[in-house]
Design a protein around this motif. Structure first.
Motif, mmCIF file in Angstrom:
data_model
loop_
_atom_site.group_PDB
_atom_site.id
_atom_site.type_symbol
_atom_site.label_atom_id
_atom_site.label_comp_id
_atom_site.label_asym_id
_atom_site.label_seq_id
_atom_site.Cartn_x
_atom_site.Cartn_y
_atom_site.Cartn_z
ATOM 1 N N ALA A 1 -3.307 14.486 -2.568
ATOM 2 C CA ALA A 1 -2.077 13.848 -2.772
ATOM 3 C C ALA A 1 -1.752 14.436 -1.107
ATOM 4 C CB ALA A 1 -1.879 15.485 -4.008
ATOM 5 N N PHE A 2 -1.957 15.468 -0.879
ATOM 6 C CA PHE A 2 -1.987 16.179 0.267
ATOM 7 C C PHE A 2 -2.686 14.821 1.704
ATOM 8 C CE2 PHE A 2 -3.849 18.244 4.535
ATOM 9 C CZ PHE A 2 -3.207 18.713 5.006
ATOM 10 N N GLN A 3 -3.444 14.694 1.891
ATOM 11 C CA GLN A 3 -4.094 13.253 2.143
ATOM 12 C C GLN A 3 -3.094 11.774 1.985
ATOM 13 O OE1 GLN A 3 -5.798 13.966 5.064
ATOM 14 N NE2 GLN A 3 -6.445 15.936 3.789
ATOM 15 N N GLY A 4 -2.509 11.623 0.970
ATOM 16 C CA GLY A 4 -1.564 10.463 1.181
ATOM 17 C C GLY A 4 -0.159 11.095 1.176
ATOM 18 N N TRP A 5 0.199 12.302 0.723
ATOM 19 C CA TRP A 5 1.199 12.581 1.635
ATOM 20 C C TRP A 5 1.515 11.877 3.001
ATOM 21 C CZ3 TRP A 5 6.252 13.779 1.084
ATOM 22 C CH2 TRP A 5 6.596 14.660 1.825
ATOM 23 N N PHE A 6 0.562 12.520 3.700
ATOM 24 C CA PHE A 6 0.526 12.708 5.291
ATOM 25 C C PHE A 6 0.753 11.275 6.492
ATOM 26 C CE2 PHE A 6 -0.149 17.104 6.223
ATOM 27 C CZ PHE A 6 1.011 17.674 6.809
ATOM 28 N N TYR A 7 -0.096 10.512 4.688
ATOM 29 C CA TYR A 7 -0.305 8.665 4.869
ATOM 30 C C TYR A 7 1.216 7.830 5.014
ATOM 31 C CZ TYR A 7 -0.312 3.591 3.806
ATOM 32 O OH TYR A 7 -0.519 2.364 3.815
ATOM 33 N N LEU A 8 1.842 8.850 3.520
ATOM 34 C CA LEU A 8 3.047 8.577 3.888
ATOM 35 C C LEU A 8 4.443 8.736 5.186
ATOM 36 C CD1 LEU A 8 4.349 9.168 0.276
ATOM 37 C CD2 LEU A 8 3.844 7.002 1.170
ATOM 38 N N ILE A 9 4.261 10.135 6.037
ATOM 39 C CA ILE A 9 4.173 10.351 6.765
ATOM 40 C C ILE A 9 4.419 9.363 8.033
ATOM 41 C CG2 ILE A 9 5.264 12.001 8.397
ATOM 42 C CD1 ILE A 9 4.476 13.897 6.081
ATOM 43 N N ARG A 10 3.629 9.088 8.288
ATOM 44 C CA ARG A 10 2.504 8.572 9.119
ATOM 45 C C ARG A 10 3.297 6.697 8.800
ATOM 46 N NH1 ARG A 10 -2.274 11.033 8.418
ATOM 47 N NH2 ARG A 10 -3.143 8.662 6.928
ATOM 48 N N VAL A 11 3.553 6.822 8.166
ATOM 49 C CA VAL A 11 3.821 4.895 7.711
ATOM 50 C C VAL A 11 4.953 5.045 8.105
ATOM 51 C CG1 VAL A 11 4.341 2.841 6.410
ATOM 52 C CG2 VAL A 11 1.602 4.316 6.518
ATOM 53 N N LYS A 12 5.698 5.746 7.353
ATOM 54 C CA LYS A 12 7.412 4.670 7.225
ATOM 55 C C LYS A 12 8.008 6.488 7.640
ATOM 56 C CE LYS A 12 7.870 1.361 4.824
ATOM 57 N NZ LYS A 12 8.578 0.725 5.484
ATOM 58 N N GLY A 13 7.437 8.311 8.090
ATOM 59 C CA GLY A 13 8.470 8.550 8.791
ATOM 60 C C GLY A 13 8.610 10.069 7.794
ATOM 61 N N SER A 14 8.933 11.541 7.619
ATOM 62 C CA SER A 14 8.724 12.378 6.928
ATOM 63 C C SER A 14 10.419 12.097 6.006
ATOM 64 C CB SER A 14 8.420 13.886 8.300
ATOM 65 O OG SER A 14 10.113 14.044 9.108
ATOM 66 N N VAL A 15 11.365 11.441 6.998
ATOM 67 C CA VAL A 15 12.702 11.325 6.222
ATOM 68 C C VAL A 15 12.299 10.745 4.998
ATOM 69 C CG1 VAL A 15 15.322 10.918 5.996
ATOM 70 C CG2 VAL A 15 13.897 12.209 8.101
ATOM 71 N N ALA A 16 12.100 9.558 5.144
ATOM 72 C CA ALA A 16 11.608 8.464 4.118
ATOM 73 C C ALA A 16 10.610 9.454 3.280
ATOM 74 C CB ALA A 16 11.181 7.327 4.768
ATOM 75 N N ALA A 17 9.405 9.931 3.374
ATOM 76 C CA ALA A 17 8.707 10.383 2.902
ATOM 77 C C ALA A 17 9.201 11.476 1.256
ATOM 78 C CB ALA A 17 7.129 10.859 3.103
ATOM 79 N N MET B 1 1.055 -0.949 0.088
ATOM 80 C CA MET B 1 -0.512 0.044 -0.028
ATOM 81 C C MET B 1 1.088 0.736 0.062
ATOM 82 S SD MET B 1 -2.808 0.858 -0.220
ATOM 83 C CE MET B 1 -4.124 2.494 0.275
ATOM 84 N N TYR B 2 1.940 1.155 0.560
ATOM 85 C CA TYR B 2 2.674 2.766 1.003
ATOM 86 C C TYR B 2 3.232 2.561 -0.882
ATOM 87 C CZ TYR B 2 6.909 4.569 1.717
ATOM 88 O OH TYR B 2 7.901 6.069 2.258
ATOM 89 N N ALA B 3 4.130 1.234 -1.239
ATOM 90 C CA ALA B 3 4.301 1.892 -2.695
ATOM 91 C C ALA B 3 3.166 2.961 -3.979
ATOM 92 C CB ALA B 3 4.843 0.545 -3.283
ATOM 93 N N ILE B 4 2.665 1.951 -3.419
ATOM 94 C CA ILE B 4 1.221 2.755 -4.329
ATOM 95 C C ILE B 4 0.867 4.087 -4.014
ATOM 96 C CG2 ILE B 4 -1.258 2.646 -5.228
ATOM 97 C CD1 ILE B 4 -1.245 -0.686 -4.368
ATOM 98 N N VAL B 5 0.709 3.889 -2.782
ATOM 99 C CA VAL B 5 -0.145 5.767 -2.206
ATOM 100 C C VAL B 5 1.402 6.740 -2.539
ATOM 101 C CG1 VAL B 5 0.194 7.529 -0.266
ATOM 102 C CG2 VAL B 5 -1.070 5.557 -0.652
ATOM 103 N N PHE B 6 2.949 6.804 -2.591
ATOM 104 C CA PHE B 6 4.233 6.923 -2.758
ATOM 105 C C PHE B 6 3.783 7.021 -4.325
ATOM 106 C CE2 PHE B 6 8.584 7.047 -4.602
ATOM 107 C CZ PHE B 6 8.450 8.144 -3.208
ATOM 108 N N ALA B 7 3.630 6.434 -5.337
ATOM 109 C CA ALA B 7 3.704 6.916 -6.788
ATOM 110 C C ALA B 7 2.356 7.421 -7.333
ATOM 111 C CB ALA B 7 3.512 5.323 -7.217
ATOM 112 N N LEU B 8 1.123 7.319 -6.090
ATOM 113 C CA LEU B 8 0.100 8.244 -6.569
ATOM 114 C C LEU B 8 0.522 9.901 -6.363
ATOM 115 C CD1 LEU B 8 -2.450 6.325 -5.926
ATOM 116 C CD2 LEU B 8 -2.107 6.376 -8.647
ATOM 117 N N VAL B 9 0.792 10.076 -5.262
ATOM 118 C CA VAL B 9 1.951 11.667 -4.871
ATOM 119 C C VAL B 9 2.598 11.746 -5.747
ATOM 120 C CG1 VAL B 9 2.611 12.577 -2.921
ATOM 121 C CG2 VAL B 9 0.319 10.735 -2.155
ATOM 122 N N THR B 10 3.613 11.126 -6.161
ATOM 123 C CA THR B 10 4.359 11.288 -7.116
ATOM 124 C C THR B 10 4.202 12.319 -8.144
ATOM 125 O OG1 THR B 10 6.375 10.044 -5.525
ATOM 126 C CG2 THR B 10 6.593 11.051 -7.608
#
Length: 316
Positions: free
Chosen positions: A228-244, A1-10
């Motif tokens: 994308a804004f909501q997806g961005w904060f999902y990435l932060i919750r899952v992996k942290g801001s540095v990874a996102a 799920m993380y990879a899908i959200v990351f791709a969509l946000v990017t």
């Protein structure tokens, strides 16, 4: 799920610069920015209604959100839209990546507990050298309009940096969706009078005929901002801001590929060299920020908006 959200946000943020180009080709730039904020505001009102989030926002926090919105979506989007009248989408995406540099410079002024680290001091001048390389081919060619467009885009990155640094105290008082809602009000308070006084707003008949620009606006507001804004904060919750934040490397790449595919244009070699230095600068500033997070034993769940190196709260 993380990879899908990351791709969509990017992909959403990478395509936003091409969408802005379509908007400013169809209508006055500041007017386009006003409509983007207005559509985003409507979407957030509906979003909060559906989520039934009716927590009150205290007056002081509300005013802080409004001031932040002036930088995150008001002045920044006005400059960004105006700049893209003269600057290619891919070059704009590369310059917006310098937001991390300006966040690094402004963050200690807002939060004294976040001093500039040694690695960040190394990264900042490298980033400025990269910006100079992006300017060089246009200065040499005497492209006055493009030069001022580049200046406007860099100033937009400065505003993004200020807004990103301001998120630290804001994130502890207001939920992300409600903060975005009030920031939209601040942006409109800034953009509407300036656009009204400086631009000729199109008539309703002319506006209806701007089909491609309207679709681009809907993409910018719904996909590139709200979702994308909501997806961005999902990435932060899952992996942290540095990874996102690794999306900073992917977004300009998406924009460059879209420029080559759709607009049939590719950045000058000097711009690409400048991009390499800017990305190196971002990596160093992130290394410094990541080290600070490790020292303070920050958990992924406690990542704050001020840890976001590139994205202002309104996205791109």
């Amino acid at each position: 799920m993380y990879a899908i959200v990351f791709a969509l946000v990017t992909l959403s943020w990478g395509g936003s610069y091409l969408a802005i180009r379509y908007v400013v080709e169809a209508m006055p730039p500041l007017f386009g920015a006003v409509l983007r904020v207005a559509i985003t505001l409507v979407c957030m009102i509906v979003w909060l209604r559906l989520q039934e989030r009716r927590q009150p926002t205290h007056g002081r926090a509300r005013r802080y959100c409004i001031v932040t919105g002036i930088f995150s979506m008001g002045v920044s989007w006005g400059l960004l839209f105006w700049g893209e009248r003269h600057v290619a989408p891919a070059v704009t995406a590369i310059l917006i990546a310098t937001t991390s540099i300006f966040t690094t410079l402004f963050l200690p002024l807002i939060d004294r507990r976040r001093p500039i680290s040694r690695w960040q001091w190394y990264g900042v001048p490298i980033g400025f050298i990269g910006v100079a390389l992006v300017f060089i081919p246009h200065v040499v060619a005497g492209e006055r309009g493009t030069f001022w467009g580049l200046v406007a885009v860099v100033c937009a990155a400065v505003c993004y940096g200020i807004a990103t640094a301001m998120q630290q105290p804001l994130s502890r008082r207001v939920s992300a969706p409600r903060a975005l809602l009030w920031q939209c009000w601040g942006a409109l308070a800034c953009l509407v009078p300036v656009s009204w006084w400086t631009e000729a707003w199109p008539s309703w008949e002319a506006f209806v005929g701007m089909e491609r620009g309207i679709w681009a606006l809907l993409y910018l507001a719904i996909c590139s901002t709200v979702l994308a804004f909501q997806g961005w904060f999902y990435l932060i919750r899952v992996k942290g801001s540095v990874a996102a934040s690794t999306s900073v490397y992917c977004v300009p790449l998406v924009s460059v590929l879209l420029d080559a595919w759709v607009l049939r244009q590719f950045p000058h070699w000097s711009v690409l060299a400048g991009a390499a230095l800017i990305f190196s600068s971002v990596a160093l500033t992130q290394r410094g920020r990541g080290g600070e997070m490790q020292k303070s034993k920050c958990k992924v769940q406690s990542a704050k908006w001020a840890d976001l190196p590139v994205r202002a709260i309104g996205g791109e």
